[in-house]
Each structure stands twice: as C-alpha cells, then as structure tokens.
Scaffold this active site. Structure first.
Site, mmCIF file in Angstrom:
data_model
loop_
_atom_site.group_PDB
_atom_site.id
_atom_site.type_symbol
_atom_site.label_atom_id
_atom_site.label_comp_id
_atom_site.label_asym_id
_atom_site.label_seq_id
_atom_site.Cartn_x
_atom_site.Cartn_y
_atom_site.Cartn_z
ATOM 1 N N LYS A 97 0.825 -1.209 0.000
ATOM 2 C CA LYS A 97 0.000 0.000 0.000
ATOM 3 C C LYS A 97 0.857 1.256 0.000
ATOM 4 C CE LYS A 97 -4.218 -1.631 2.153
ATOM 5 N NZ LYS A 97 -5.017 -1.589 3.378
ATOM 6 N N GLU A 98 2.077 1.121 0.528
ATOM 7 C CA GLU A 98 2.983 2.268 0.563
ATOM 8 C C GLU A 98 4.257 1.848 -0.160
ATOM 9 O OE1 GLU A 98 1.531 4.286 4.698
ATOM 10 O OE2 GLU A 98 3.184 2.902 4.889
ATOM 11 N N LYS A 110 0.481 3.490 14.608
ATOM 12 C CA LYS A 110 1.584 4.430 14.383
ATOM 13 C C LYS A 110 2.172 4.945 15.699
ATOM 14 C CE LYS A 110 2.574 8.843 12.257
ATOM 15 N NZ LYS A 110 1.947 10.102 11.866
ATOM 16 N N ASP A 142 5.413 10.887 7.705
ATOM 17 C CA ASP A 142 4.755 9.682 7.199
ATOM 18 C C ASP A 142 5.460 9.253 5.920
ATOM 19 O OD1 ASP A 142 2.951 9.864 9.191
ATOM 20 O OD2 ASP A 142 1.287 10.585 7.954
ATOM 21 N N ASP A 145 -1.787 11.811 17.090
ATOM 22 C CA ASP A 145 -1.162 13.129 17.011
ATOM 23 C C ASP A 145 -1.964 14.163 17.803
ATOM 24 O OD1 ASP A 145 -3.233 12.712 15.246
ATOM 25 O OD2 ASP A 145 -2.172 13.392 13.465
ATOM 26 N N ASP A 154 6.424 -1.093 9.960
ATOM 27 C CA ASP A 154 5.423 -1.937 10.617
ATOM 28 C C ASP A 154 4.984 -3.073 9.697
ATOM 29 O OD1 ASP A 154 5.287 -1.090 13.176
ATOM 30 O OD2 ASP A 154 3.526 0.184 12.925
HETATM 31 O O1 LIG Z 1 0.119 0.342 12.155
HETATM 32 C C1 LIG Z 1 0.485 1.352 11.574
HETATM 33 C C2 LIG Z 1 -0.397 2.132 10.799
HETATM 34 C C3 LIG Z 1 0.083 3.262 10.159
HETATM 35 N N1 LIG Z 1 1.396 3.610 10.253
HETATM 36 C C4 LIG Z 1 1.897 4.818 9.537
HETATM 37 O O2 LIG Z 1 1.093 5.921 9.814
HETATM 38 C C5 LIG Z 1 1.192 6.862 8.766
HETATM 39 C C6 LIG Z 1 -0.161 7.439 8.443
HETATM 40 O O3 LIG Z 1 -0.966 6.493 7.774
HETATM 41 P P1 LIG Z 1 -1.935 6.883 6.550
HETATM 42 O O4 LIG Z 1 -2.667 5.666 6.139
HETATM 43 O O5 LIG Z 1 -1.176 7.619 5.525
HETATM 44 O O6 LIG Z 1 -2.969 7.792 7.308
HETATM 45 P P2 LIG Z 1 -3.375 9.324 7.117
HETATM 46 O O7 LIG Z 1 -4.792 9.408 7.476
HETATM 47 O O8 LIG Z 1 -2.939 9.869 5.836
HETATM 48 O O9 LIG Z 1 -2.523 10.000 8.292
HETATM 49 C C7 LIG Z 1 -2.887 11.219 8.882
HETATM 50 O O10 LIG Z 1 -3.583 10.981 10.080
HETATM 51 C C8 LIG Z 1 -2.866 10.232 11.055
HETATM 52 C C9 LIG Z 1 -3.756 10.083 12.258
HETATM 53 O O11 LIG Z 1 -4.129 11.314 12.726
HETATM 54 C C10 LIG Z 1 -1.562 10.938 11.386
HETATM 55 O O12 LIG Z 1 -0.820 10.155 12.272
HETATM 56 C C11 LIG Z 1 -0.787 11.158 10.139
HETATM 57 O O13 LIG Z 1 0.425 11.818 10.405
HETATM 58 C C12 LIG Z 1 -1.619 11.979 9.183
HETATM 59 O O14 LIG Z 1 -0.916 12.210 7.980
HETATM 60 C C13 LIG Z 1 1.827 6.139 7.579
HETATM 61 O O15 LIG Z 1 3.136 6.597 7.402
HETATM 62 C C14 LIG Z 1 1.810 4.689 8.027
HETATM 63 O O16 LIG Z 1 2.885 3.985 7.524
HETATM 64 C C15 LIG Z 1 2.270 2.852 11.003
HETATM 65 O O17 LIG Z 1 3.452 3.149 11.075
HETATM 66 N N2 LIG Z 1 1.783 1.738 11.643
HETATM 67 MN MN LIG Z 2 -1.254 9.627 4.753
#
Ligand SMILES: O=c1ccn([C@@H]2O[C@H](COP(=O)(O)OP(=O)(O)O[C@H]3O[C@H](CO)[C@@H](O)[C@H](O)[C@H]3O)[C@@H](O)[C@H]2O)c(=O)[nH]1
Ligand SMILES: [Mn+2]
Length: 747
Positions: free
Chosen positions: A122-123, A288, A312, A456, A152
């Site tokens: 996915k990433e 995260k 991220d 956050d 992760d």
């Molecule tokens: O089990 C996990 C799940 C997610 N992530 C990381 O968390 C980040 C955010 O994930 P994403 O799916 O891109 O979520 P977003 O909704 O885009 O993230 C937004 O919303 C999150 C929750 O508020 C914040 O932590 C992020 O910084 C913010 O960009 C990514 O780098 C993931 O790799 C992990 O490291 N471990």
């Molecule tokens: Mn994101």
C-alpha cells in the site's frame, strides 16, 4: 550539542517575528452579533416548543422541533468553539539568515528523523525511500542527521529499497549540494528537470536503476538472490526467519549508512537506520503511535538527538533549509524552554485543479492551526512536525521517570555513530512486551499517547495540558508535501478513521470540553473541543438533510413562514453569515470560492457518510467492549482510471464495497423527490402558499445542488458511475424512512 546550551540570551539577533492578522479584529466585532442571533434562535425554539406541547397534535410538532434544537445546539457549539481559531491567528516569519550568527553549524543540535511505513504493497517502498532521500539531503551537517525508518510491515522489500537508497545517497547528496538543488526528492527532481548535462544524466540513470530494482522486488513479492550481492545484505536479510510474518517477528535493526561512510565527494554521510519493532500475534501494537514510541526508545540508544522530525511515508521534504528554519524557534531563548514542536501545514500533491474532494481541508488543516498559533499553539497533525525530544518525557518543569539512563532526553551524545549499536538494549526496548513491563506508563504519561486512532491530536492535547507551547510554521515555499487519497471511497474511509479517532477522545476521560476547558481555559480548551466535535457535525447535517425533506413529503411545515418577520429573518442571516464568513476565511488563506464550494459539499458528504459510520463503529465497539483492531491504512497506489476521472473533475464512485456511499445517495434522492413534490404537488396542485414551506423548499434545493455529482453519477455510462445497486438500496431506505416518519408527522 544539547539545544539548551546554544546561544546565550544576550545580544541574540532576531530569529523570528509575528503579527496578528487583521481579520481577527473584524471577527471580534462580528462574533458578538452572530452570537446574539444564535441566542435569539434558541429563544424562538424554546418558545415554539412550549407552544407545541399544548397543541392538539403535539408529537408531529414537538419531535421536529426537538430535532432542530439538537441540530442547532451542535451547530452553535461548533461555531462557538471555532471562535478560538478566529480570535488571534498569527502570521510568522523566520530570519533563517540569522541562525548561523546565533550558533555556528558545528554547534547545531543533532536531529533524528522518524519515517513510518506499514505495508510495502500500500505504501510503495520506493516512495518511502524517496521521502528519506529528501531529508537525508537536508542542508544540515550530515554528522548531525540520522534517519530512522520504522517498518510496521516488517518487510524485506522495504529494507531492500532502503539499501538501494543508501547506495544512491552517496551520489545524490553531493550532487544536490554542488548544484544547489532545491527539490531534493529524486522522483520530483527528475520529473521536472530536463537532465541534459552529462552529470545529471548519469545520476538519473542511477536513480532509474534503483527505482526499477525497488519496484521489481515488490512486483515479485521477494528479493531475488541475484539482487543480494554483498555479505552485509545477506546478513541483514537473515534476520528474517522462515516463520517471520508481518504480525510475528523479532526486532530487526539494520544500520544501512553511518557517519564514517563517505559520499562520493569525501564528506561524511548521515545515518540511515532501518527498524522493524518486534511483533507478536495477540500483543497490541498501537499502530503508528506504537511505532513512534519504539523509534523514540531505539533512537535514544543510538543517537538520542534533541530534535526529532516525524514524517509519514507519503510525505516528502520540499525545502532543504527547513531544519535551519525551525532552529529560528528552537534556538530562541524566549521560546525554547517550553517549545514542544514546530508544526508545518499538510500540503498535498496530486490534487485536481479545483480540489474536487476538498482534500486541502483549509478549515481544519490551515485556519485551525493558524488560529491556534495565537493561543498556546497548533495541535499536531502527525507529519511534517519537529519535536523537542524532551516533550515526550513529562512537563517542561519536570522530567518523568525513565526506564534507562540512556533514555534521558537531555543526554548528549557528542560523537557520531561509527560502531555497531548496542543490540541487547535495542532488542529490549524494541520488544513488544517492553511497554507492558515498564513502570513509565508509555502511551499514558510519556511518548505518543494511546487510546485514539489520531494519536497526534491526543498527544498534542496532553502536551498542551502539561504546559508545553507549540508553533505553526507556514513558509512561502512549502517545507513538506504529502499524498492524500484521491479516490472518493478511500477518502471517506480515511475521514471515518479520523472521525472515530476524535470520538475516542470526545467520549473519554480526556474530553476537551471538560478537562480541556478546565486546564487550558476557554480559548485553548475550545480549540481542542472544536476538533473533537468535528465528527459530531454529522448529527445536524443528517437532521437537516433528511428532516425538512421528509416533512415536506408528508406535507408538514416545520419552519417559520417566509416573511419580513424577524423570527424568520434569523434563518437567512445565520445561514448566510456563517457560510459567507467561512468563504471569506477560505479566500484569505489563499483559496478561492470554487474550492470553498467543493469543500463545503464534501463536508456534507463526510457528515452523512464517514462520520455517521464512525459513530456507528464507535458505539458498536463501546457496547461490545472491543479495542480498535484495525487502522485502515490508506493505500498510496492509485488506479489509473480513477485518477483520470478525478483529474477530469468528475466524482468516481466505483469501488468493491460502496456501502459508505449509501447515506449521501439517500440524501440526494430524498432532496430531489421532496423538492419536486413540494413545488409541484404542494404548491402547484394543492395550491398551498409557497411561503409556508419556503425554508424547506430552499433546504431541499440546497441539498439537490450539492448532490449534482451524485445524480450525474447515477446516469453516467462509464465504469466509475454510481453503482445502480447503491442507488436502489438508498432509494429503498428512503421509502422505509418515509413510512417510518408517517407515524410522527400524521399523528
Ligand atoms: O500500524 C500502523 C499504521 C500506520 N502507520 C503509519 O502511519 C502513517 C499514516 O498512515 P496513513 O494511512 O497515511 O494515514 P493518514 O490518514 O494519511 O494519516 C494522517 O492521520 C494520522 C492520524 O491522525 C496521522 O498520524 C498522520 O500523520 C496523518 O498524515 C503512515 O506513514 C503509516 O505507515 C504505522 O506506522 N503503523
Ligand atoms: Mn497519509
């Protein structure tokens, strides 16, 4: 060097300045007027309620009035708490040129960068590696820079991409320095540059080869033997045992590049460290937030830098001087002692021209932090944020207890990393049982806080309550850019996760409406409350989307008659003033009325869809007593057809499971049917005075205008049209609603 030691307070040239934006003063005049109108509306509501209670058919009149009171009460609460953001927004400016006058580069504080990734499919690892390269190439002393990647996904594919990135970095970093490159994200640089000189051509070939290899391993799902050419690679990959899976593996740490390695110009390289924290089935890993806490502990054992940048995997740095920019705050003796973090705005790439899906989130991602900045500071948005390591360990006055002396955030490690890190300690602190066995309340009192999917927000809320302050930094040249879901369903799913995250805080012992206002005062507590109330907007929006239309279908009038009567005039005033101010604010923040229109339409869709589902999931989880088991990671791999449709400016609805689209489709159907019925049957055939149902007709019309993309989606011929099954299901639900409300309106 620890940041506390830098620069004495005497004779420091200015590092930053700010001013309050002018519209704040206008709002201070406007807000009391609007507030009086809201008060009048409630007076009118309660007056009507008493009247209805004594009428001949109380149910038909009381139920709608109560629902409208509920809707307007939530609207009012959101409006009121939103005033926090309008009270004192700041515009800041940094004097980056003065940084070296305050502290020579040799004395700059060291910085650790944490990049989180969670799934190579996915990433894409190549994108994460690009993100890392964009920060490795910062204009900052390389021996003071360490990049940690938390995986992760625990995947060899990701580690392989980073091995390639490390090799490439030795060429890329000196290339950027020599040529004064501004876009130090290779993909972006080569995407926009012609590469006509031999040096650029050569490095482009190198990049393309690295990209091909990184993509190839994802394609075949493993790292083929012929790609493993060096002994250290073989050793690194042997850390995965045959039974290692994503959910079950030991801590894997690999230093991929370190300070005693040299780039092609002979300069030292930054550290690049890969970490997959230990995972065991059945042990909660806190998504995260858990990854970031593992990074905090592991990095403490290796570099323990006083500054930490969190990013991220879908985020990139777009300005190499950014670290120097934040030093304008972290080196300022007036700000430094209580400064927890400097947050940069989330600015997205790949949006269509008029931001069809309102991804920019101007109101929450820009107006909010911009306004919070004039109070105790913006809340954190998780990425593009520079923390003082110290803020994760207690209040500015008092350091919390820590597990090991090595974890003391004030411990200074002067010498660069040149040897093998202490693996016994790292295995301990990266282990999945460490937090449960620690006495330090990881996730409760220290580190990133657990208990919400939006760690956050919760973490920054608690930091502010601990007495920390924060800064919003919004330079003209964006410091970071990120990706955001550009397909409707994945966006709605992301917003649902955010909504669920806010609800987890709203209904917890940390409810900002109580504990926030109590500890932080009305303005700052109000600001945090406004965020937490965000998903609650679904209640008024759902009521306004369905109630006036259903009442109209039953021939019942629920609003004052359209007239010069002041009680009626309240409605257009409240509506137009709220919408007008919001549009004005949007435009002040560099947007335009079309983008605002798209954003308000999208917000209605979020409300009827994502937030309602978030409520549903929240209560289901609460009733069943479950903990959150899935994060719903956003996929950063977009289907080409979806992207084309989005870029054309058309909604694309095609998805395997479009249930999330049912509620907004219901709103579209009911608004249209009620508008036609109201105008044609009630007014046209039955000859009813239109003034009686004027407000309802207007609201249905407004719903119809906002639902235009849905009607278009129903009749379009392409594969991304609104699935007929969704339309049929939504229409059936509308019929059920109509029948169910019959008993209310006809009683
Ligand atoms: O089990 C996990 C799940 C997610 N992530 C990381 O968390 C980040 C955010 O994930 P994403 O799916 O891109 O979520 P977003 O909704 O885009 O993230 C937004 O919303 C999150 C929750 O508020 C914040 O932590 C992020 O910084 C913010 O960009 C990514 O780098 C993931 O790799 C992990 O490291 N471990
Ligand atoms: Mn994101």
């Amino acid at each position: 060097m620890a940041i506390n030691n830098v620069a004495s307070a005497a004779a420091v040239p200015p590092l930053n300045t700010y001013r309050v934006v002018r519209r704040a003063y206008f709002n201070r005049l406007f807000a009391p007027i609007y507030f009086s109108a809201v008060a009048a509306l409630f007076y009118n509501h309660f007056h009507n309620l008493l009247r209805h209670l004594s009428s001949s058919s109380p149910v038909a009149a009381v139920v709608p009035t109560l629902l409208l009171i509920l809707a307007d009460f939530i609207f009012a609460l959101i409006w009121l708490t939103n005033q926090s953001f309008r009270y004192r927004p700041l515009i800041r400016r940094e004097f980056v040129e003065n940084v070296e006058k305050v502290s020579p580069p040799a004395d700059f504080p060291a910085m650790d960068v944490f990049i989180c990734t969670a799934d190579p499919f996915k990433e894409p690892p190549i994108a994460t590696a690009n993100a890392a390269l964009s920060v490795l190439a910062y204009d900052y002393p390389p021996e003071k820079l360490s990049v940690y990647v938390s995986d992760d996904g625990g995947s060899q594919l990701t580690m392989f991409a980073f091995m390639e990135a490390a090799k490439f970095a030795a060429h890329w970093l000196p290339f950027c320095r020599r040529n004064g490159v501004l876009d130090r994200h290779p993909e972006m640089f080569f995407g926009s540059c012609r590469a006509d000189d031999p040096e650029t051509q050569k490095i482009k070939v190198m990049y393309e080869s690295m990209k091909t290899r990184a993509e190839r391993v994802v394609e075949i799902g493993k790292v083929p033997q012929e790609y493993i050419t060096e002994e250290f690679q073989r050793e690194a990959f042997s850390k995965w045992t045959p039974d290692s899976t994503k959910h079950d593996h030991p801590t894997i740490l690999q230093v991929l590049m370190q300070n005693n390695d040299k780039d092609t110009s002979g300069a030292p390289l930054p550290n690049l460290i890969y970490l997959a924290r230990e995972k065991k089935k059945g042990v909660p890993h806190q998504f995260k937030a858990g990854a970031q806490n593992a990074l905090l502990r592991v990095s403490a054992m290796i570099t323990n830098s006083p500054l930490i940048l969190m990013m991220d995997s879908d985020y990139i740095s777009t300005d190499p001087i950014t670290v120097r920019r934040i030093l304008c705050y972290f080196l300022d003796p007036a700000i430094r002692p209580t400064l927890a973090y400097v947050q940069f705005p989330q600015i997205y790439m790949g949006l269509n021209k008029q931001d069809l899906y309102g991804n920019e989130c101007k109101k929450w991602m820009h107006a909010g932090p911009h306004g919070g900045d004039g109070l105790d500071g913006p809340s954190c948005v998780g990425t593009g944020v520079f923390f003082a390591r110290r803020c994760f360990y207690g209040s500015p006055r008092e350091l919390s207890p820590i597990d090991f002396a090595e974890m003391n955030p004030d411990r200074v490690i002067e010498k660069p990393l040149t040897s093998q890190p202490p693996m016994d300690l790292i295995n301990k602190v990266g282990g999945c049982h460490f937090e449960a066995q620690s006495k330090c309340q990881w996730g409760q009192k220290i580190g990133f806080r657990y208990g919400s999917l939006i760690e956050d927000y919760l973490t920054s809320f608690q930091m502010h309550m601990d007495g920390w302050k924060t800064v919003w930094c919004n330079p003209e040249r964006p410091a970071f850019k990120g990706e955001t879901p550009c397909t409707l369903v994945s966006l709605l799913v992301q917003i649902k996760r955010w909504g669920l995250g806010f609800l987890e805080v709203l209904y917890s012992k940390y409810c900002p409406l109580f504990i926030g206002i109590k500890n932080l005062g009305f303005l700052m507590g109000g600001a945090y409350s406004n965020w937490a109330l965000w998903p609650l907007s679904s209640v008024p929006f759902t009521i306004y989307a369905f109630l006036p239309a259903l009442a109209l279908l039953h021939g019942v009038s629920i609003f004052p008659k359209v007239s010069a009567d002041p009680w009626f005039l309240l409605y257009p005033f409240l509506f137009l003033a709220a919408y007008g101010y919001e549009m004005f604010e949007f435009c002040c923040l560099g947007s335009n009325p079309i983008k605002w229109w798209n954003a308000q339409r999208m917000f209605m869709i979020w409300c009827t869809s994502s937030f309602n589902f978030a409520h549903f999931e929240f209560w289901l989880k609460t009733i069943l007593g479950r903990t959150t088991t899935s994060f719903g990671l956003t996929s950063k791999v977009n289907d080409a057809e979806h992207v084309r449709c989005y870029e054309r400016g058309e909604f694309e609805f095609g998805a395997a499971n479009p249930t999330i689209l049912v509620p907004p489709t219901m709103a579209a159907v009911v608004s249209l049917v009620a508008l036609v019925q109201g105008a044609a049957v009630e007014v046209g055939v039955k000859g009813r005075a239109w003034e009686e149902i004027g407000v309802q007709l207007f609201l249905c019309g407004f719903g119809v205008v906002n639902s235009l993309p849905f009607y278009k989606g129903m009749v379009r011929g392409d594969s991304l049209r609104l699935p007929t099954s969704t339309t049929v299901m939504a229409s059936l639900f509308v019929v059920v609603l109509y029948a169910a409300t019959y008993f209310v309106f006809k009683s």
